[in-house]
Design a protein around this motif. Sequence first.
Motif, PDB file in Angstrom:
ATOM      1  N   ARG A 228       0.835  -1.210   0.000  1.00 13.80           N
ATOM      2  CA  ARG A 228       0.000   0.000   0.000  1.00 13.80           C
ATOM      3  C   ARG A 228       0.869   1.259   0.000  1.00 13.80           C
ATOM      4  N   LEU A 229       2.169   1.083  -0.214  1.00 13.36           N
ATOM      5  CA  LEU A 229       3.097   2.208  -0.103  1.00 13.36           C
ATOM      6  C   LEU A 229       3.762   2.564  -1.432  1.00 13.36           C
ATOM      7  N   ILE A 230       3.925   3.863  -1.633  1.00  7.50           N
ATOM      8  CA  ILE A 230       4.894   4.376  -2.595  1.00  7.50           C
ATOM      9  C   ILE A 230       5.755   5.350  -1.797  1.00  7.50           C
ATOM     10  N   ALA A 231       7.065   5.279  -1.964  1.00  4.50           N
ATOM     11  CA  ALA A 231       7.987   6.018  -1.099  1.00  4.50           C
ATOM     12  C   ALA A 231       8.363   7.356  -1.715  1.00  4.50           C
ATOM     13  N   PHE A 232       8.156   8.442  -0.957  1.00  2.51           N
ATOM     14  CA  PHE A 232       8.756   9.721  -1.341  1.00  2.51           C
ATOM     15  C   PHE A 232      10.113   9.793  -0.667  1.00  2.51           C
ATOM     16  N   ILE A 233      11.182   9.800  -1.465  1.00  2.59           N
ATOM     17  CA  ILE A 233      12.529   9.692  -0.899  1.00  2.59           C
ATOM     18  C   ILE A 233      13.194  11.050  -0.696  1.00  2.59           C
ATOM     19  N   GLY A 234      12.488  12.143  -1.060  1.00  2.00           N
ATOM     20  CA  GLY A 234      13.048  13.469  -0.870  1.00  2.00           C
ATOM     21  C   GLY A 234      13.413  14.140  -2.185  1.00  2.00           C
ATOM     22  N   THR A 235      14.169  15.222  -2.070  1.00  2.00           N
ATOM     23  CA  THR A 235      14.489  16.033  -3.240  1.00  2.00           C
ATOM     24  C   THR A 235      15.950  15.890  -3.670  1.00  2.00           C
ATOM     25  N   ARG A 236      16.540  14.763  -3.329  1.00  2.00           N
ATOM     26  CA  ARG A 236      17.853  14.415  -3.869  1.00  2.00           C
ATOM     27  C   ARG A 236      17.906  12.907  -4.058  1.00  2.00           C
ATOM     28  N   GLU A 237      18.866  12.457  -4.848  1.00  2.00           N
ATOM     29  CA  GLU A 237      18.922  11.043  -5.176  1.00  2.00           C
ATOM     30  C   GLU A 237      19.308  10.195  -3.962  1.00  2.00           C
ATOM     31  N   ALA A 238      18.741   9.003  -3.911  1.00  2.00           N
ATOM     32  CA  ALA A 238      19.152   8.022  -2.914  1.00  2.00           C
ATOM     33  C   ALA A 238      20.340   7.234  -3.450  1.00  2.00           C
ATOM     34  N   ASP A 239      21.010   6.503  -2.566  1.00  2.00           N
ATOM     35  CA  ASP A 239      22.094   5.659  -3.056  1.00  2.00           C
ATOM     36  C   ASP A 239      21.526   4.336  -3.568  1.00  2.00           C
ATOM     37  N   GLU A 240      22.360   3.609  -4.277  1.00  2.00           N
ATOM     38  CA  GLU A 240      21.923   2.379  -4.936  1.00  2.00           C
ATOM     39  C   GLU A 240      21.352   1.375  -3.946  1.00  2.00           C
ATOM     40  N   ALA A 241      21.979   1.256  -2.777  1.00  2.00           N
ATOM     41  CA  ALA A 241      21.533   0.268  -1.790  1.00  2.00           C
ATOM     42  C   ALA A 241      20.133   0.598  -1.276  1.00  2.00           C
ATOM     43  N   PHE A 242      19.822   1.879  -1.115  1.00  2.00           N
ATOM     44  CA  PHE A 242      18.507   2.254  -0.604  1.00  2.00           C
ATOM     45  C   PHE A 242      17.426   2.017  -1.655  1.00  2.00           C
TER      46      PHE A 242
END
Length: 311
Positions: A228-242
């Motif tokens: 039931r989730l879609i993730a907002f990860i913020g306004t910069r890129e996440a790293d590959e592992a995340f």
Amino acid sequence: MLNRSVQFLLLLLIAGCCASCWPSESGYRYGANRIRLQTADDLHRFLTYHEKRYPLVSAHRGGPTLGYPENAIETFEYQTRHQPLIIECDVRMTADSVLVLMHDATVDRTTNGSGKVAEYTLEALKKLYLRDVEGNEMPYRVPTLDEALRWGKNKVIFTLDVKRDAPYAAVVAAIRRNSAAAYSIVITYNADQAATVHQLDPELMISASIGSETDLLRLNERNVPDNRLIAFIGTREADEAFYRLLHDHGIMCIMGTMGNLDKQATARGDQVYTEFVERGADVLSTDRPREAGKALDVYRNAYRLTSPFIK
């Protein structure tokens, strides 16, 4: 066969070539520009991550531009003529408890009126005219959430940014009233809010701010299921592992490019948007939906990405 790195280099070459020969803004059209979802299960399937997922643009505040105000149905219609879209919009409540689309707590910036939204009745609010990005008064009125949800069926997916003066219960009731669970996502900012929305309606998709594994664990502890989730990860890129962590849970990622990342694309070229997707973002929330959409269309064509829900 070419490996993925070589494929991506070719993709960037294609994107660079296409950028110089794309038709003018007024003439550009996609082959398919509507998202047609009939049930909440359709939405869950569409937004569950898999390797051939269909990356999308989210138009921040609906994609305002010259002649088209933010949070206006006319703007939504204009932007969806050109590509399949997620429409991010903002929800507030009037003095007579009607949910309307408005980002600011006051009407001063976006209309020809002044004062707090919460002090207007709907009747009074409907007498105001919306302003576009340059402050020009347009012949468009403040829409209610109900009006927007009725318009959006078989056209878009909404992400609803619920402001503090608008109760989640009222927003969920509006989604139910308009049979809009198939194309509505409710934005939350912490695990408590996500749990509240999930308790109100377990079928609804939720956009949750997830910046770390700890944030995901908090959601799981509050019994908000991954599907039931879609993730907002913020306004910069996440790293590959995340990215990998979220994708392994079937969770797609929204990255906000509004601000610095949109400026980066303006400076370096719009193929930057395809690079964000190649590195793991699934949805780009942007103030440049037309430019990002063109780049993603090149990406989708290069990798032959399709969806039965895009018509």
